[in-house]
Design a protein around this motif. Sequence first.
Motif, PDB file in Angstrom:
ATOM      1  N   MET A  19       0.757  -1.183  -0.012  1.00  0.00           N
ATOM      2  CA  MET A  19      -0.163   0.028  -0.149  1.00  0.00           C
ATOM      3  C   MET A  19       0.739   1.129   0.099  1.00  0.00           C
ATOM      4  N   ARG A  20       2.007   1.077   0.986  1.00  0.00           N
ATOM      5  CA  ARG A  20       2.660   2.532   0.712  1.00  0.00           C
ATOM      6  C   ARG A  20       3.557   2.551  -0.602  1.00  0.00           C
ATOM      7  N   THR A  21       3.636   1.662  -1.460  1.00  0.00           N
ATOM      8  CA  THR A  21       4.308   1.797  -2.695  1.00  0.00           C
ATOM      9  C   THR A  21       3.205   2.550  -3.529  1.00  0.00           C
ATOM     10  N   LEU A  22       1.939   2.274  -3.382  1.00  0.00           N
ATOM     11  CA  LEU A  22       1.032   2.809  -4.246  1.00  0.00           C
ATOM     12  C   LEU A  22       0.856   4.398  -3.807  1.00  0.00           C
ATOM     13  N   ILE A  23       0.728   4.513  -2.652  1.00  0.00           N
ATOM     14  CA  ILE A  23       0.846   5.712  -2.053  1.00  0.00           C
ATOM     15  C   ILE A  23       1.806   6.749  -2.667  1.00  0.00           C
ATOM     16  N   THR A  24       3.203   6.256  -2.581  1.00  0.00           N
ATOM     17  CA  THR A  24       4.287   6.924  -2.928  1.00  0.00           C
ATOM     18  C   THR A  24       4.192   7.190  -4.379  1.00  0.00           C
ATOM     19  N   ARG A  25       3.853   6.067  -5.200  1.00  0.00           N
ATOM     20  CA  ARG A  25       4.019   6.308  -6.852  1.00  0.00           C
ATOM     21  C   ARG A  25       2.854   7.442  -6.971  1.00  0.00           C
ATOM     22  N   THR A  26       1.839   7.247  -6.448  1.00  0.00           N
ATOM     23  CA  THR A  26       0.697   8.527  -6.802  1.00  0.00           C
ATOM     24  C   THR A  26       1.170   9.684  -6.372  1.00  0.00           C
ATOM     25  N   LEU A  27       2.011   9.860  -5.214  1.00  0.00           N
ATOM     26  CA  LEU A  27       2.394  11.298  -4.993  1.00  0.00           C
ATOM     27  C   LEU A  27       3.339  11.624  -6.007  1.00  0.00           C
ATOM     28  N   VAL A  28       4.214  10.590  -6.378  1.00  0.00           N
ATOM     29  CA  VAL A  28       5.415  11.123  -7.103  1.00  0.00           C
ATOM     30  C   VAL A  28       4.629  11.624  -8.572  1.00  0.00           C
ATOM     31  N   VAL A  29       3.528  10.954  -9.103  1.00  0.00           N
ATOM     32  CA  VAL A  29       2.985  11.200 -10.592  1.00  0.00           C
ATOM     33  C   VAL A  29       2.253  12.395 -10.401  1.00  0.00           C
ATOM     34  N   VAL A  30       1.676  12.487  -9.198  1.00  0.00           N
ATOM     35  CA  VAL A  30       0.851  13.814  -9.169  1.00  0.00           C
ATOM     36  C   VAL A  30       1.782  15.068  -8.924  1.00  0.00           C
TER      37      VAL A  30
ATOM     38  N   THR B 149       1.929  18.241 -11.580  1.00  0.00           N
ATOM     39  CA  THR B 149       1.727  19.450 -11.107  1.00  0.00           C
ATOM     40  C   THR B 149       2.840  20.426 -11.481  1.00  0.00           C
ATOM     41  N   ALA B 150       4.085  19.996 -11.108  1.00  0.00           N
ATOM     42  CA  ALA B 150       5.389  20.913 -11.717  1.00  0.00           C
ATOM     43  C   ALA B 150       5.263  20.995 -13.154  1.00  0.00           C
ATOM     44  N   THR B 151       5.160  19.896 -14.014  1.00  0.00           N
ATOM     45  CA  THR B 151       5.342  20.159 -15.332  1.00  0.00           C
ATOM     46  C   THR B 151       4.269  20.986 -15.953  1.00  0.00           C
ATOM     47  N   VAL B 152       2.831  21.038 -15.453  1.00  0.00           N
ATOM     48  CA  VAL B 152       2.007  21.847 -15.891  1.00  0.00           C
ATOM     49  C   VAL B 152       2.056  23.196 -15.545  1.00  0.00           C
ATOM     50  N   SER B 153       2.410  23.346 -14.376  1.00  0.00           N
ATOM     51  CA  SER B 153       2.620  24.968 -13.981  1.00  0.00           C
ATOM     52  C   SER B 153       3.814  25.254 -14.835  1.00  0.00           C
TER      53      SER B 153
ATOM     54  N   ILE C  81       6.161  24.829  -7.092  1.00  0.00           N
ATOM     55  CA  ILE C  81       6.902  24.628  -5.682  1.00  0.00           C
ATOM     56  C   ILE C  81       6.118  23.318  -5.025  1.00  0.00           C
ATOM     57  N   ALA C  82       4.918  23.588  -5.182  1.00  0.00           N
ATOM     58  CA  ALA C  82       3.925  22.181  -4.445  1.00  0.00           C
ATOM     59  C   ALA C  82       4.081  21.170  -5.141  1.00  0.00           C
ATOM     60  N   GLY C  83       4.309  21.115  -6.342  1.00  0.00           N
ATOM     61  CA  GLY C  83       4.545  20.013  -7.070  1.00  0.00           C
ATOM     62  C   GLY C  83       5.831  19.361  -6.640  1.00  0.00           C
ATOM     63  N   LEU C  84       6.868  20.271  -6.658  1.00  0.00           N
ATOM     64  CA  LEU C  84       8.261  19.508  -6.029  1.00  0.00           C
ATOM     65  C   LEU C  84       8.037  19.193  -4.637  1.00  0.00           C
ATOM     66  N   MET C  85       7.286  19.698  -3.940  1.00  0.00           N
ATOM     67  CA  MET C  85       7.262  19.370  -2.387  1.00  0.00           C
ATOM     68  C   MET C  85       6.536  18.023  -2.316  1.00  0.00           C
ATOM     69  N   LEU C  86       5.319  17.691  -3.076  1.00  0.00           N
ATOM     70  CA  LEU C  86       5.031  16.553  -3.310  1.00  0.00           C
ATOM     71  C   LEU C  86       5.927  15.287  -3.636  1.00  0.00           C
ATOM     72  N   VAL C  87       6.827  15.624  -4.653  1.00  0.00           N
ATOM     73  CA  VAL C  87       7.725  14.585  -4.998  1.00  0.00           C
ATOM     74  C   VAL C  87       8.789  14.277  -3.809  1.00  0.00           C
ATOM     75  N   PHE C  88       9.142  15.383  -3.188  1.00  0.00           N
ATOM     76  CA  PHE C  88       9.899  14.897  -1.955  1.00  0.00           C
ATOM     77  C   PHE C  88       9.200  14.477  -0.613  1.00  0.00           C
ATOM     78  N   LEU C  89       7.970  14.732  -0.506  1.00  0.00           N
ATOM     79  CA  LEU C  89       7.123  14.270   0.486  1.00  0.00           C
ATOM     80  C   LEU C  89       6.878  12.717   0.385  1.00  0.00           C
ATOM     81  N   ALA C  90       6.825  12.491  -1.056  1.00  0.00           N
ATOM     82  CA  ALA C  90       6.659  10.907  -1.236  1.00  0.00           C
ATOM     83  C   ALA C  90       7.906  10.053  -0.711  1.00  0.00           C
TER      84      ALA C  90
END
Length: 78
Positions: free
Chosen positions: A1-12, A16-20, A51-60
């Motif tokens: 389950m933690r792998t799914l959550i981590t991958r979801t956070l990285v993708v989102v 977000t960073a790419t679109v912005s 910055i929020a998109g990059l923070m999500l990647v690091f919070l993963a």
Amino acid sequence: MRTLITRTLVVVGLATATVSFALALPLRLPGAAAGIPAVARPIPYLPAAFIAGLMLVFLAAVAYELLTDRDTTEPWRP
């Protein structure tokens, strides 16, 4: 389950960073600024979204380390 959550956070986060970042790029089309007034104005808060998109990647990585992965060899005990 933690792998799914981590991958979801990285993708989102990457999405977000790419679109912005893509929305912040100026269009260098002749006549585009005159024809479309929304193109001439910068979109507010795009740096914050980047910055929020990059923070999500690091919070993963933090989420991956803090969430426990249940061992399947041990029987589950309540």
